[in-house]
Design a protein around this motif. Structure first.
Motif, PDB file in Angstrom:
ATOM      1  N   ARG A  31       1.279  -1.080  -0.264  1.00  0.00           N
ATOM      2  CA  ARG A  31       0.095   0.026  -0.078  1.00  0.00           C
ATOM      3  C   ARG A  31       0.999   1.789   0.228  1.00  0.00           C
ATOM      4  NH1 ARG A  31      -2.819  -3.483   3.533  1.00  0.00           N
ATOM      5  NH2 ARG A  31      -2.180  -2.199   5.183  1.00  0.00           N
ATOM      6  N   LEU A  32       2.363   1.266   1.030  1.00  0.00           N
ATOM      7  CA  LEU A  32       2.435   2.288   0.953  1.00  0.00           C
ATOM      8  C   LEU A  32       3.199   2.602  -1.062  1.00  0.00           C
ATOM      9  CD1 LEU A  32       4.869   4.005   2.480  1.00  0.00           C
ATOM     10  CD2 LEU A  32       6.676   2.187   2.030  1.00  0.00           C
ATOM     11  N   ILE A  33       3.517   1.302  -1.298  1.00  0.00           N
ATOM     12  CA  ILE A  33       4.252   2.205  -3.147  1.00  0.00           C
ATOM     13  C   ILE A  33       2.635   2.226  -3.931  1.00  0.00           C
ATOM     14  CG2 ILE A  33       6.662   1.294  -2.719  1.00  0.00           C
ATOM     15  CD1 ILE A  33       5.359  -1.622  -3.960  1.00  0.00           C
ATOM     16  N   ARG A  62      -1.420  -7.349  -2.349  1.00  0.00           N
ATOM     17  CA  ARG A  62      -0.575  -9.070  -2.274  1.00  0.00           C
ATOM     18  C   ARG A  62       0.413  -8.400  -2.961  1.00  0.00           C
ATOM     19  NH1 ARG A  62      -1.065 -13.393  -1.060  1.00  0.00           N
ATOM     20  NH2 ARG A  62      -1.237 -14.523  -3.273  1.00  0.00           N
ATOM     21  N   TYR A  63       0.539  -7.613  -3.521  1.00  0.00           N
ATOM     22  CA  TYR A  63       1.948  -7.087  -4.811  1.00  0.00           C
ATOM     23  C   TYR A  63       3.333  -7.855  -4.224  1.00  0.00           C
ATOM     24  CZ  TYR A  63       4.674  -4.527  -7.773  1.00  0.00           C
ATOM     25  OH  TYR A  63       5.635  -3.994  -8.785  1.00  0.00           O
ATOM     26  N   ARG A  99      11.804   1.511 -10.067  1.00  0.00           N
ATOM     27  CA  ARG A  99      12.599   1.691  -9.718  1.00  0.00           C
ATOM     28  C   ARG A  99      12.054   3.370  -8.822  1.00  0.00           C
ATOM     29  NH1 ARG A  99      15.643   5.556 -14.177  1.00  0.00           N
ATOM     30  NH2 ARG A  99      16.604   3.720 -13.896  1.00  0.00           N
ATOM     31  N   ASP A 100      11.018   3.523  -9.082  1.00  0.00           N
ATOM     32  CA  ASP A 100      10.152   4.401  -8.156  1.00  0.00           C
ATOM     33  C   ASP A 100       9.674   3.413  -6.912  1.00  0.00           C
ATOM     34  OD1 ASP A 100      10.499   6.765  -9.545  1.00  0.00           O
ATOM     35  OD2 ASP A 100       8.216   6.513 -11.043  1.00  0.00           O
ATOM     36  N   TYR A 155      11.954   4.300   2.678  1.00  0.00           N
ATOM     37  CA  TYR A 155      10.902   3.644   3.826  1.00  0.00           C
ATOM     38  C   TYR A 155      11.893   2.698   5.010  1.00  0.00           C
ATOM     39  CZ  TYR A 155       7.224   2.352   6.620  1.00  0.00           C
ATOM     40  OH  TYR A 155       6.419   2.262   7.994  1.00  0.00           O
ATOM     41  N   LEU A 156      12.682   1.939   4.672  1.00  0.00           N
ATOM     42  CA  LEU A 156      13.020   1.227   5.124  1.00  0.00           C
ATOM     43  C   LEU A 156      14.688   1.261   5.992  1.00  0.00           C
ATOM     44  CD1 LEU A 156      11.843  -2.390   3.460  1.00  0.00           C
ATOM     45  CD2 LEU A 156      10.603  -1.740   4.903  1.00  0.00           C
TER      46      LEU A 156
END
Length: 76
Positions: free
Chosen positions: A32-34, A39-40, A55-56, A64-65
């Motif tokens: 969801r963040l990306i 399930r992605y 890339r994005d 984030y990590l």
């Protein structure tokens, strides 16, 4: 002459799985963040689809990590 070795997608998937667990994140939440469906990243980690993160999306996850994009499969 510098030789560039392409990143190993299997290492990127294992790294993402480990980083999510270490930081108490779920793959669904990171998806969801990306801006992807829940399930992605689960599909990326388990099934190898997509083969590489865009890339994005990789850049957003790395920031984030708190890791280098190379950890998630980018060329250094």
């Amino acid at each position: 002459m510098k030789v560039t070795v392409p990143p190993d997608p299997a290492n990127a998937r294992a790294a993402l799985r480990g980083l999510a667990a270490e930081q108490g994140e779920t793959l669904a939440g990171l998806s969801r963040l990306i801006g992807a469906g829940d399930r992605y990243l689960d599909s990326f980690v388990r099934d190898g689809r997509p083969r590489q993160l865009s890339r994005d999306r990789r850049r957003t996850l790395a920031r984030y990590l708190g890791v280098s994009e190379a950890v998630l499969g980018a060329l250094e």
